[in-house]
Design a protein around this motif. Structure first.
Motif, PDB file in Angstrom:
ATOM      1  N   SER A  72       0.829  -1.200   0.000  1.00 27.84           N
ATOM      2  CA  SER A  72       0.000   0.000   0.000  1.00 27.84           C
ATOM      3  C   SER A  72       0.867   1.256   0.000  1.00 27.84           C
ATOM      4  N   VAL A  73       0.210   2.406  -0.228  1.00 27.48           N
ATOM      5  CA  VAL A  73       0.932   3.670  -0.247  1.00 27.48           C
ATOM      6  C   VAL A  73       1.614   3.923   1.097  1.00 27.48           C
ATOM      7  N   THR A  74       0.880   3.698   2.181  1.00 27.59           N
ATOM      8  CA  THR A  74       1.452   3.915   3.518  1.00 27.59           C
ATOM      9  C   THR A  74       2.631   2.983   3.777  1.00 27.59           C
ATOM     10  N   PRO A  90       4.177   1.943  -5.407  1.00 28.01           N
ATOM     11  CA  PRO A  90       2.970   1.107  -5.329  1.00 28.01           C
ATOM     12  C   PRO A  90       2.423   0.779  -6.727  1.00 28.01           C
ATOM     13  N   SER A 112       4.576   1.627   1.573  1.00 25.07           N
ATOM     14  CA  SER A 112       5.686   2.043   0.720  1.00 25.07           C
ATOM     15  C   SER A 112       6.438   3.216   1.332  1.00 25.07           C
ATOM     16  N   HIS A 118       0.512   3.185  -9.639  1.00 21.04           N
ATOM     17  CA  HIS A 118       0.830   4.596  -9.465  1.00 21.04           C
ATOM     18  C   HIS A 118       1.900   5.018 -10.467  1.00 21.04           C
ATOM     19  N   TRP A 122       6.117   9.108  -8.373  1.00 20.10           N
ATOM     20  CA  TRP A 122       6.588   8.431  -7.169  1.00 20.10           C
ATOM     21  C   TRP A 122       8.105   8.443  -7.045  1.00 20.10           C
TER      22      TRP A 122
END
Length: 206
Positions: A2-4, A139, A6, A142, A147
């Motif tokens: 997930s983004v968090t 992620p 990562s 994305h 990123w």
């Protein structure tokens, strides 16, 4: 991932990388001790700029060329090793004896922002590191471009905070660090360290 996840995982990895002693740490410490906090911060900003340059190269796909081309890697490696040798020899041949701007030591002259940036940009290990390391924390689904710069920005932020910590630590020991014999010894030690980094870079492989 997930983004968090990562962001947290990369932040931890970037922190460990930043705290590992290397050329950037040596450059900032020596500059802070012998040139003052302002010039050391200029060097730190130069190093940060070098990170963004590598990030841009990786985002545009040029960093991948460095990872697969032996010739490109060798050329950049030789340039980087030569630059570190030049910095190291300047410090060994003409170590400073004071913080005076007019002590005749050319190693203290010049733009420390440029020196910090070149030391980073001419290090192909940074390119290889970003090419192999950053994609692991992007992620799925994305934008790799966006990123890449987010992750590089995190790395730069952590590096800047560490640089400020190093600069502030030298401030508390300024009385000792201003002694002429300490300055000369520090310049020679840093010069020797730069030569060691140059040799390690010259004989390194991908």
């Amino acid at each position: 991932m997930s983004v968090t996840d990562s962001l947290l995982a990369f932040s931890l990895a970037a922190l460990l990388l930043t705290l590992t002693p290397g050329l950037d740490t040596a450059l900032i410490l020596r500059t802070a001790c012998a040139e003052g906090g302002r010039k050391a911060f200029q060097a730190a900003i130069g190093i940060d700029t070098g990170c963004f340059i590598w990030g841009a190269l990786v985002a545009l796909g040029l960093g991948a060329l460095l990872a697969v081309s032996e010739l490109a890697y060798t050329i950049l490696k030789i340039c980087g090793a030569g630059y570190l040798c030049w910095l190291g020899l300047q410090l060994l041949r003409r170590p400073r004896s004071s913080f005076s701007e007019n002590d005749g030591n050319t190693s203290s002259q010049g733009n420390w922002f440029v020196k910090g940036m070149l030391g980073n940009v001419l290090n192909p290990k940074m390119g290889i590191f970003y090419v192999s390391f950053l994609p692991q924390f992007i992620p799925a689904g994305h934008s790799p471009l966006i990123w890449t710069f987010i992750l590089v920005s995190i790395h730069v932020l952590i590096g800047t905070l560490w640089s400020v910590t190093l600069i502030m630590s030298t401030h508390f020991a300024s009385g000792i660090l201003k002694k002429s014999r300490v300055i000369r010894a520090m310049d020679r030690a840093t010069g020797g360290l730069f030569l060691c980094f140059a040799a390690r870079l010259a004989f390194s492989t991908r």
